[in-house]
Design a protein around this motif. Structure first.
Motif, PDB file in Angstrom:
ATOM      1  N   CYS A 263     -20.502 -55.192  87.980  1.00  0.00           N
ATOM      2  CA  CYS A 263     -21.009 -55.581  86.660  1.00  0.00           C
ATOM      3  C   CYS A 263     -22.158 -56.582  86.783  1.00  0.00           C
ATOM      4  O   CYS A 263     -22.105 -57.523  87.580  1.00  0.00           O
ATOM      5  CB  CYS A 263     -19.887 -56.191  85.815  1.00  0.00           C
ATOM      6  SG  CYS A 263     -20.467 -56.640  84.167  1.00  0.00           S
TER       7      CYS A 263
ATOM      8  N   GLU B  56     -22.981 -58.786  84.691  1.00  0.00           N
ATOM      9  CA  GLU B  56     -22.709 -60.070  84.026  1.00  0.00           C
ATOM     10  C   GLU B  56     -21.944 -61.003  84.975  1.00  0.00           C
ATOM     11  O   GLU B  56     -21.362 -60.555  85.963  1.00  0.00           O
ATOM     12  CB  GLU B  56     -21.930 -59.837  82.730  1.00  0.00           C
ATOM     13  CG  GLU B  56     -22.616 -58.854  81.795  1.00  0.00           C
ATOM     14  CD  GLU B  56     -24.075 -59.209  81.548  1.00  0.00           C
ATOM     15  OE1 GLU B  56     -24.332 -60.222  80.892  1.00  0.00           O
ATOM     16  OE2 GLU B  56     -24.966 -58.472  82.015  1.00  0.00           O
TER      17      GLU B  56
ATOM     18  N   CYS C 252     -19.337 -63.351  84.188  1.00  0.00           N
ATOM     19  CA  CYS C 252     -18.164 -64.010  83.587  1.00  0.00           C
ATOM     20  C   CYS C 252     -17.315 -64.630  84.704  1.00  0.00           C
ATOM     21  O   CYS C 252     -16.892 -63.932  85.630  1.00  0.00           O
ATOM     22  CB  CYS C 252     -17.354 -63.008  82.783  1.00  0.00           C
ATOM     23  SG  CYS C 252     -18.355 -62.134  81.552  1.00  0.00           S
TER      24      CYS C 252
ATOM     25  N   CYS D 281     -13.931 -63.146  86.069  1.00  0.00           N
ATOM     26  CA  CYS D 281     -13.811 -61.694  86.239  1.00  0.00           C
ATOM     27  C   CYS D 281     -14.071 -61.241  87.672  1.00  0.00           C
ATOM     28  O   CYS D 281     -15.117 -61.547  88.263  1.00  0.00           O
ATOM     29  CB  CYS D 281     -14.777 -60.996  85.292  1.00  0.00           C
ATOM     30  SG  CYS D 281     -14.615 -59.212  85.373  1.00  0.00           S
TER      31      CYS D 281
ATOM     32  N   SER E  32     -17.378 -58.814  88.427  1.00  0.00           N
ATOM     33  CA  SER E  32     -18.775 -59.240  88.395  1.00  0.00           C
ATOM     34  C   SER E  32     -19.413 -59.083  89.776  1.00  0.00           C
ATOM     35  O   SER E  32     -18.850 -59.513  90.786  1.00  0.00           O
ATOM     36  CB  SER E  32     -18.850 -60.709  87.967  1.00  0.00           C
ATOM     37  OG  SER E  32     -20.156 -61.189  88.187  1.00  0.00           O
TER      38      SER E  32
HETATM   39  S1  SF4 Z   1     -15.699 -59.524  81.774  1.00  0.00           S
HETATM   40 FE1  SF4 Z   1     -16.237 -58.681  83.810  1.00  0.00          FE
HETATM   41  S2  SF4 Z   1     -16.738 -56.520  83.429  1.00  0.00           S
HETATM   42 FE2  SF4 Z   1     -16.801 -57.582  81.417  1.00  0.00          FE
HETATM   43  S3  SF4 Z   1     -18.955 -58.201  81.142  1.00  0.00           S
HETATM   44 FE3  SF4 Z   1     -17.900 -59.973  82.111  1.00  0.00          FE
HETATM   45  S4  SF4 Z   1     -18.217 -59.645  84.353  1.00  0.00           S
HETATM   46 FE4  SF4 Z   1     -18.661 -57.702  83.348  1.00  0.00          FE
END
Ligand code: SF4
Length: 349
Positions: free
Chosen positions: A82, A84, A86, A89, A92
């Motif tokens: 991913c 992002e 976060c 998570c 990521s």
């Molecule tokens: S929670 Fe995990 S999968 Fe969802 S956007 Fe954030 S990093 Fe990506």
């Protein structure tokens, strides 16, 4: 609030606490928002007396949902890599956590998982994909899979990241049961948890989905280091947005993520969070999802069913094994609860 003392004030303090709870319950039964003082009473409530809060939250849940409990399951339809960041998570690409990585799963594999959860009592099944947005190709796969899951007699939900209005309309036309998109935490704390996109992007997607007439499931994750004020801020944001269902997740600290060293929340704190959300969103589905087993453990596994929550996520989590869904179904039945039928989405919504 005077719980652990033999002082003469105890009886008066207990009576005062009961009055506070009775007033909160009465307000919640009319879907009234508690005032600031009442919210402070909830957030300041001593953890060791969380059972009393849960009992009051249960009175509200019973009013709106009776003996129905919602069981939903998920599949990690597209996992890992991913964009992002976060902080909680494992999926990521910014972190070093070990977690499954795969493209959109084949239809037959997803349907096998959906059937197994349906047979164990789940009435809703959600397709969850990693990443902020889906490619056109994956979005078409999602629509096709939603239709096939609906044909199994399940409410077919999905968590496909941020969507524009056009895609939200396509989801609705495909018979999507609920669009899921978490805000994760309060607006003020969010930049400490995710720096790759703005909170408002998530809020806008949720707002658009509500306005397009989709059933919307949006909540957060707790135990990230957020304060009670952050939790209240999240609950009020969700209430104002008019979401129908609120997943409550507790952090499972994953090695390789920035939050790997955070402690798991105590049961008392987790019960207080569920009660807070029940009182601030009294007629909405409140679902206990990720982290349930870390917080409650096998010896307290019945507690989530008596906490004010009206739903439980069953089966496996996104990147972790869960428990046998049929065990949860049998546990709920033993407590006098019945699995909600797919169409009873929420009490007041
Ligand atoms: S929670 Fe995990 S999968 Fe969802 S956007 Fe954030 S990093 Fe990506």
């Amino acid at each position: 609030m005077n719980k652990n003392t033999d002082s003469p004030g105890v009886e008066e303090a207990d009576a005062a606490d009961r009055n506070i709870l009775d007033a909160l319950v009465a307000g919640a039964l009319s879907a009234r928002l508690p005032d600031e003082e009442a919210i402070r009473a909830l957030t300041d409530w001593p953890e060791e007396a969380a059972a009393e809060l849960s009992e009051a939250a249960e009175r509200v849940r019973e009013h709106y949902f009776g003996d129905a409990v919602s069981f939903c399951g998920i599949v990690n339809a597209r996992s890992g890599a991913c964009s992002e960041n976060c902080a909680f998570c494992a999926q990521s690409a910014h972190h070093k956590a070990v977690s499954p990585r795969h493209e959109f799963l084949p239809l037959d594999e997803i349907l096998r998982a959906a059937k197994a959860l349906r047979d164990a009592g789940a009435t809703r099944f959600s397709l969850v994909t990693s990443g902020k947005r889906l490619s056109n190709h994956d979005f078409d796969r999602l629509l096709e899979t939603l239709r096939a899951v609906s044909a199994l007699g399940l409410r077919a939900d999905c968590s496909p990241g941020v969507l524009d209005r056009g895609r939200l309309r396509e989801l609705k036309m495909a018979g999507c049961g609920a669009y899921h998109h978490n805000l994760e935490t309060g607006r003020a704390f969010f930049p400490r948890i995710c720096m790759t996109h703005a909170y408002e992007e998530d809020v806008q997607s949720v707002r658009d989905a509500v306005e397009e007439g989709l059933t919307v499931c949006s909540g957060g994750i707790f135990g990230l280091g957020e304060s009670w004020a952050d939790r209240v801020e999240l609950a009020l944001e969700l209430r104002n947005l008019g979401v129908h269902s609120v997943p409550v997740n507790f952090l499972h600290p994953v090695p390789g993520t920035p939050l790997a060293d955070r402690p798991v929340l105590s049961r008392g704190e987790a019960l207080k969070i569920v009660a807070l959300f029940r009182f601030l969103l009294p007629d909405r589905q409140i679902r206990i999802c990720g982290g349930r087993h870390d917080v409650f453990g096998p010896e307290h596994r019945a507690e989530p069913f008596r906490s004010g929550a009206s739903g439980i996520m069953v089966g496996d989590y996104l990147t972790l094994k869960g428990r046998d869904a049929a065990e949860d179904r049998d546990l709920a039945r033993g407590l006098g609860l019945r699995p909600e039928r797919g169409e009873d989405y929420s009490g007041g919504a």
